[in-house]
Design an enzyme around this catalytic site. Structure first.
Site, short mmCIF file in Angstrom:
data_model
loop_
_atom_site.label_atom_id
_atom_site.label_comp_id
_atom_site.label_asym_id
_atom_site.label_seq_id
_atom_site.Cartn_x
_atom_site.Cartn_y
_atom_site.Cartn_z
N GLU D 56 0.81 -1.27 -0.16
CA GLU D 56 -0.05 -0.02 -0.06
C GLU D 56 0.82 1.20 -0.10
OE1 GLU D 56 -2.69 0.15 2.97
OE2 GLU D 56 -3.50 2.11 2.68
N ASP D 67 -6.28 9.22 9.62
CA ASP D 67 -5.31 8.68 10.06
C ASP D 67 -4.83 9.10 11.48
OD1 ASP D 67 -4.07 6.89 8.15
OD2 ASP D 67 -4.40 8.96 6.83
#
Ligand SMILES: Cc1ncc(COP(=O)(O)O)c(C=O)c1O
Ligand SMILES: Cc1ncc(COP(=O)(O)O)c(C=O)c1O
Lengths: 273, 399, 399, 273
Positions: D56, D67
């Site tokens: 990723e 995040d």
């Protein structure tokens, strides 16, 4: 007394001032804040010796709302030294006669504190002859007038440039001792020149009374005293005295200053009268 | 401090016009220097004329509505009421423009000043609320404003100082005496003596020479009048059992009480422990009127001390002294700590940060509900005289 | 910037319900992380039900009246109008409890949260007004509150930080990015992801994922609805020629515009020069919705810069983007200096210290009246979204 | 491809993952933020060498709202170094084949920036096979789905513990490459233990699809990877990698960490399957 007829019914202070005025003399009433220094009563003696015709003795109050910075500071200083009505009057009691009347000035709260009767009685006992209460206008004076009269204290009323003529007549009529003409719309304190309102007010008072008229608030120099004398019977000098005292001037120094005022008043007297 | 004794409730016209010479019982009057007597008379005359002039009343009513945000709501303090076991309603003067009841009086006086042809307002201020209100009214009506404020209060109420300056007012620091409200008032009076020709002295509470105590109470009675109507609509009994307000000079209390003086409501004025003129003062004269003042044994006025700058005044308005003598109102005191605690409690339970002044009234309600002085189930109307924004830095240090 | 061109006025249902999937034209939507989609759906469902429930509407109306102080007045700005040659009316959201329009939305959402069984409110705040409002509503309804605030704003708006804490809210400093509103919003969303079970995210403007832009506008439309009625009573023409409001996320503007979208009034949104999402943003997605955002050449969101913390946001609510595209509203910008100058001018002429955010709207009115963009004699309704107490320390440094 | 029937219609990423899964292998997809260091592409090579099954690649965004602190910091660091979509993809272009698919992840704003078509075309040109957009839920995905498919980019959709079952079916059905199972209600970031919600979510996804399911968010240790493997086909490891990178770990250091994860997955595989 040169003119006992005119002074009929007048108290001792007024009789004294009238008699001196009637000799053509310009009257001088210096002011001192009681308790301002340890030996503050020496100022009284010095004033008398320098030719004062009466002496205004301030009883310091915590909130002197009609006083400018100088007398505010003098009041604070005296209070910080522990001055109080009781102690100041006690200081007076041992004094020999000054030869001139003592007129106490203070705010009405101190009069009310023990009540007008006790207050006036205490003044009388201390040899005080008159009383000035700058925050007691004529319409609130009833409570004190009779009490003061009964105690032999002459209650001096103040007149101001803003006072309308009919009211001026009432003030002049009900005032005892003399009429205190407030020279300007302002607080006590030295000024560069005598206010224009001073002359007009004095003339207006003269129209309604022959009581002595002393001009106060802002009279600070011999020149100003001389000019004041042209209109009034004399002057009250407060802040100019107290600034000197606060700056450290002793009784002797003040004597010289007062002598200069005395002299100015006498000269003006010689010229004008 | 228990109040189980029968409460005297004279219904006969207390809080009407004062007697001759501005007397409330033996208090009041016009103990002004001769130089101000005429100015006071002019204010009196102008006020009497204006107060019966529908034009003036209408103009003032409109200003109060469109500018100041009246009427203010009556807020039931739901969660706090439940906790206290009483039914507490708050009259929300904190929601007025500038954040306290002071604006009611100031708009009235400023309009009067305009009517009298004055170009400038002079004011004293403690908490700064009256100063801000005065600066506001001056800006609104195109007048100048000079506000006297003690140096100590300038420090404590920095926010309000800047608000005044932003509004174009001159803020004059007062460095004498205790450097708080008392000295600011003296200085404002001194200044007025030299400025009567073009300036109106806009006193901020029900103190000062006649006609101020009466006039200011009349300008503030809108608090009580509104609350009376709101209580009539909101309460089953129509009238609350208790009417409570904090007392500095006493203007928000006087305005509130005026709406209920002719009802059976018990009136309670709450003073700061360190500024309890009504509860602990003795007869005296200060700032133009005869009333009750804190004094020492020599008759000197003592300094008040309160966490709330607006209560930091050693005296109380003459009408309160009279109401106390009559027994028509009761005057109680609370401490700084109680007031601060009450402020936090109101914030946490009702989402309202009150002025520390107003928090005094609440502190009494809390205490009295706790010790039974306020019987459980009582209905209580409390005037929330102002908002606490100005006090958060003070509270921040405490909490 | 002259506005002499004909002004398109579509009268057909702009500012109604958004289209499917929360769309205003091509803007809006629910670009939320999957973890929040269900929570958004629940809010949407609850809001739709509540908004047609007379019980909910009644409870909210009562809170707005007795607690927040609605209706707020419409104040004619007399002296300033005269100077500018226009007729300016101010819708006084500064007079609401807590001092800005934010309370309207927050009371609605807090009541909704209670209805949904939530125990806690999460909020982001820039100027602190939304945070204070959230803390207030939480205290009032017995909920907890966690408020995220950028570190930079915590410094600029210290007063509000303490107000929140005093009200019992937890204030969480956000130290990432520009440390202002944008980052506080991101952090609040992150936090919500982990707290959807018991917490409601109380967004403070017409931004965020569907249904927030719509819901917040509906909670704020009381500004416009009240003003519409007040203008009808006050203005000869019934409707003002111009309706002006400042735009951060755009909630006070959306609420104001909503009352006038179906009238010929020209709608003007005023943004900060350094935070002009509507005027200078480009299409993007942030904080859950598709709208206009300030971005650099790489598609990164840029930091906004404004003297007004509440306008320091790089985007604008999706409905504003749509109104702009339609031409129904116009979006203009003013500089920090213009805003500060306008704040002082309002203080000096009308006795009102506005929030710096609101001062932006006024700054445009002043400029436009000066350069003819606002034809002389126009009637202008301007929403004064908040009071300036929170900004005086900022202004103090500037003046 | 071991099972061409099942993988019919699947794209390259999915075919790759299915084929590896079908060998019984636990899938490992480590994450790196593009542009985080000057030679950041070395991390890709190290990941592949350490046994990653896919990688990723995060395109850093200014406002990574899903995040946690680690990847926020990584994004900030990369952006401060001048990282951008364009530059990161350019860095990729010179690279030899990694042998495992590259899946880009980023926020939707960066997709919209040049428009979905240009964005997907650029990914394709750079050799990227898949795309994860955490703030693009299934109901907003229409705009991107067809465009991505047309460009040969597999758009991976995320499922969360809060996703109701019918919606989960839709997500699983429309996802390409694999289904990204968000292990917990929270942001990315290391956690002390695998969330309880992880198992339940994975089971729920399994009920509606046989597409590979990778479990991400919070998987940070070999033990956690081992546990995750019991439910899912494999794991995504992001914050645990990036914390090491931010702490200065180079490609070789990461290789060791990934090897430990690889080993854990392989052991679990040996035990369980
Ligand atoms: C909010 C508030 N409440 C009360 C007071 C006390 O004044 P009064 O007793 O005249 O209402 C003040 C004075 O500044 C004030 O600001
Ligand atoms: C007083 C005030 N006005 C305006 C705004 C901008 O928000 P919005 O555009 O949502 O009305 C804020 C935000 O904090 C504010 O506090």
């Amino acid at each position: 007394m040169t003119n006992p007829t005119l002074a009929a019914g007048a108290g001792a202070v007024e009789r004294h001032l009238r008699s001196r005025r009637d000799t053509g003399r310009g009257l001088l009433m210096p002011y001192v804040t009681g308790g301002i220094t340890p030996g503050w009563t020496d100022y009284l003696r010095a004033f008398a010796a320098a030719g004062a015709d009466a002496i205004e003795l301030g009883l310091p109050f915590s909130d002197p709302t009609l006083d400018g910075v100088t007398i505010q500071q003098a009041s604070e200083t005296a209070l910080a030294r522990g001055a109080s009505t009781r102690r100041i009057l006690a200081d007076l009691s041992g004094m020999p006669d000054l030869g001139v009347p003592l007129v106490v000035s203070t705010y009405y709260n101190l009069v009310l504190h023990d009540g007008p009767e006790a207050f006036c009685a205490a003044l009388r006992r201390a040899g005080v002859g008159g009383l000035i209460v700058p925050d007691l206008p004529v319409n609130e004076a009833d409570e004190l007038t009779d009490v003061a009269a009964a105690a032999g204290i002459e209650l001096v009323l103040l007149a101001s440039p803003a006072t309308p003529q009919p009211r001026l007549a009432e003030i002049a009529c009900r005032s005892r001792g003399f009429v205190y003409a407030v020279s300007l719309m302002g607080t006590t304190g030295e000024r560069a020149a005598l206010a224009a309102s001073a002359a007009e007010l004095t003339e207006r008072i003269r129209r309604v009374t022959d009581r002595p008229v002393l001009l106060g608030f802002g009279v600070s120099t011999p020149d100003q005293a001389r000019e004041a004398r042209r209109h009034a019977d004399g002057v009250v000098v407060g802040a100019a005295v107290m600034r000197r005292v606060l700056d450290g001037a002793g009784p002797d120094d003040l004597r010289a200053f007062l002598a200069s005022l005395r002299q100015a008043l006498d000269q003006e007297c010689d010229r004008a009268r | 401090m228990r109040d189980m004794s029968p409460w005297p409730v004279p219904l006969d016209g207390t809080m009407g016009e004062p007697r001759e010479r501005g007397r409330f019982g033996e208090y009041g009057g016009r103990y002004a220097p001769e130089s101000l007597v005429e100015a006071c008379r002019e204010v009196d005359e102008a006020f009497r004329e204006a107060w019966v002039d529908p034009g003036f009343r209408g103009a003032l009513a409109r200003l109060l509505a469109v500018h100041a945000g009246r009427p203010t709501p009556l807020t039931p303090a739901g969660r706090l009421s439940e906790a206290l076991g009483v039914r507490l309603y708050l009259k929300r003067e904190d929601l007025t423009h500038t954040g306290s009841h002071k604006i009611n009086n100031v708009l009235g006086q400023a309009l009067l000043a305009t009517r009298m042809g004055r170009r400038r307002l002079i004011a004293e201020t403690g908490a700064g609320q009256h100063g801000v209100a005065t600066a506001t009214a001056a800006a609104l009506l195109g007048l100048e404003a000079t506000v006297f404020m003690g140096e100590r209060d300038i420090e404590r109420q920095a926010l309000n100082v800047f608000r005044m300056r932003m509004l174009g007012a001159e803020v004059v620091p007062v460095t004498t005496g205790s450097r708080t409200l008392k000295d600011a008032t003296s200085e404002a009076m001194r200044h007025w003596v030299g400025a009567t020709g073009d300036s109106h002295y806009c006193i901020g509470s029900v103190v000062g020479p006649d006609p101020y105590p009466w006039m200011v109470r009349e300008f503030q009675r809108i608090i009580g009048d509104e609350a009376r109507g709101q209580c009539a609509a909101e309460l089953r009994t129509g009238v609350p059992d208790y009417v409570v307000a904090c007392v500095g000079g006493g203007s928000n209390a006087a305005g509130t009480f005026a709406g209920f003086a002719d009802t059976p409501a018990r009136l309670v004025g709450v003073e700061a422990e360190g500024g309890a003129g009504a509860a602990r003062g003795r007869l005296g004269v200060l700032h133009g009127c005869r009333s009750l003042f804190l004094q020492d044994d020599d008759g000197q006025i003592t300094e008040a001390h309160s966490i709330a700058a607006g209560l930091d005044y050693p005296g109380v308005g003459p009408e309160h002294a009279h109401l106390r003598d009559l027994g028509r109102a009761r005057y109680v005191t609370v401490t700084d700590d109680e007031a601060a605690g009450a402020a936090v409690r109101l914030a946490r339970t009702e989402g309202i940060v009150p002025a520390l002044e107003s928090a005094h009234a609440l502190a009494w309600v809390i205490r009295a509900a706790g010790d039974g002085d306020l019987p459980s189930g009582s209905t209580v109307l409390m005037t929330l005289s102002g908002r606490g924004d100005k006090d958060v830095s003070t509270l921040k240090e405490l909490l």
